[in-house]
Design a protein around this motif. Structure first.
Motif, PDB file in Angstrom:
ATOM      1  N   SER A   1      43.119  26.898 -55.825  1.00 29.28           N
ATOM      2  CA  SER A   1      43.095  27.055 -54.370  1.00 29.28           C
ATOM      3  C   SER A   1      42.521  25.823 -53.677  1.00 29.28           C
ATOM      4  N   LEU A   2      41.954  24.893 -54.457  1.00 28.00           N
ATOM      5  CA  LEU A   2      41.398  23.668 -53.903  1.00 28.00           C
ATOM      6  C   LEU A   2      42.423  22.539 -53.980  1.00 28.00           C
ATOM      7  N   HIS A   3      42.321  21.586 -53.054  1.00 29.35           N
ATOM      8  CA  HIS A   3      43.262  20.464 -53.029  1.00 29.35           C
ATOM      9  C   HIS A   3      42.529  19.151 -52.771  1.00 29.35           C
ATOM     10  N   ASN A   4      43.094  18.085 -53.302  1.00 29.58           N
ATOM     11  CA  ASN A   4      42.602  16.722 -53.052  1.00 29.58           C
ATOM     12  C   ASN A   4      41.115  16.603 -53.395  1.00 29.58           C
ATOM     13  N   ASP A   5      40.254  16.255 -52.419  1.00 34.33           N
ATOM     14  CA  ASP A   5      38.855  15.955 -52.724  1.00 34.33           C
ATOM     15  C   ASP A   5      37.921  17.157 -52.568  1.00 34.33           C
ATOM     16  N   GLU A   6      38.435  18.373 -52.597  1.00 27.97           N
ATOM     17  CA  GLU A   6      37.603  19.564 -52.422  1.00 27.97           C
ATOM     18  C   GLU A   6      36.911  19.962 -53.735  1.00 27.97           C
ATOM     19  N   TYR A   7      35.631  20.254 -53.636  1.00 30.45           N
ATOM     20  CA  TYR A   7      34.881  20.770 -54.783  1.00 30.45           C
ATOM     21  C   TYR A   7      33.635  21.482 -54.278  1.00 30.45           C
ATOM     22  N   TYR A   8      33.060  22.336 -55.134  1.00 26.92           N
ATOM     23  CA  TYR A   8      31.826  23.029 -54.759  1.00 26.92           C
ATOM     24  C   TYR A   8      30.982  23.284 -56.010  1.00 26.92           C
ATOM     25  N   PHE A   9      29.702  23.550 -55.756  1.00 27.82           N
ATOM     26  CA  PHE A   9      28.773  23.845 -56.834  1.00 27.82           C
ATOM     27  C   PHE A   9      29.095  25.212 -57.429  1.00 27.82           C
TER      28      PHE A   9
END
Length: 220
Positions: free
Chosen positions: A149-157
């Motif tokens: 569900s994330l794209h390109n530069d998306e990230y989370y802890f």
């Protein structure tokens, strides 16, 4: 800053990649030497291209840990590459492969512990099938999982992890050097890890464990 990419090798001329300071390979017997193989593999080059999309001011230390004939690696080859990084004091090490052999976990753990104590950071992709794998499982290593569900530069802890892990996008649009054609590789943990590696490179003072690393998407 040097960034090691432990993968299938990085080949300039396919996608834009950062400058290559070292171009090494590990033999099946565990010897680390300048790369002799001329076989081009996309995977390691795509990892380097993803790093280049988001990072700046770095040089690549490419270490080919996959055998040309079998297209596989071994825990011995992985350990040899990690030891080379320790000797060369490479600040950040991106590892795409994981060892599933439980009998080798202790040996790999000792090496990554030494890297951690030396102030070096290992970023490693978890296995897509969820099986335990080293070095991603080690407490001192930043493990990375992908989220479609994330794209390109998306990230989370990763709040579900007991250590400093991240969930990141494994989807990135890469442009060929030869023209306007692009490729959008299928989401994979090995393509999510270089996004976290890039975030570390761009941090003024990257620390083992990624303390202070900002996130670009809300936790899910």
């Amino acid at each position: 800053m040097f960034v090691a990419i432990l993968d299938t090798g990085v080949f300039p001329g396919i996608f834009p990649v950062g400058p290559i300071a070292y171009d090494m390979e590990v033999t099946p017997t565990g010897i680390v030497r300048p790369r002799k193989s001329k076989i081009q593999s996309f995977h390691g080059t795509m990892v380097a291209a993803i790093l280049e999309l988001y990072a700046h001011d770095y040089e690549i230390c490419s270490i080919k840990i996959f055998d040309d004939e079998t297209d596989t690696t071994t825990c011995k080859m992985l350990c040899s590459a990690l030891k080379w990084c320790l000797k060369k004091n490479i600040p950040i090490i991106n590892v795409s492969a994981g060892c599933l052999d439980l009998s080798e976990f202790k040996r790999i753990g000792k090496i990554v512990e030494l890297l951690h104590r030396n102030g070096q950071t290992v970023v490693a992709a978890y296995e897509r099938n969820g099986m335990p794998a080293m070095p991603a499982e080690h407490k001192t290593v930043i493990g990375v999982r992908s989220d479609p569900s994330l794209h390109n530069d998306e990230y989370y802890f990763d709040t579900k992890s007991s250590k400093r892990d991240y969930v990141a996008s494994g989807q990135h649009k890469l442009h060929y050097l030869t023209g306007s054609e692009t490729i959008d590789p299928a989401p994979a943990t090995s393509f999510a890890a270089p996004l976290i590696t890039a975030a570390l490179v761009n941090t003024a003072d990257p620390k083992p464990g990624a303390e202070g690393l900002s996130t670009t998407a809300p936790a899910r």
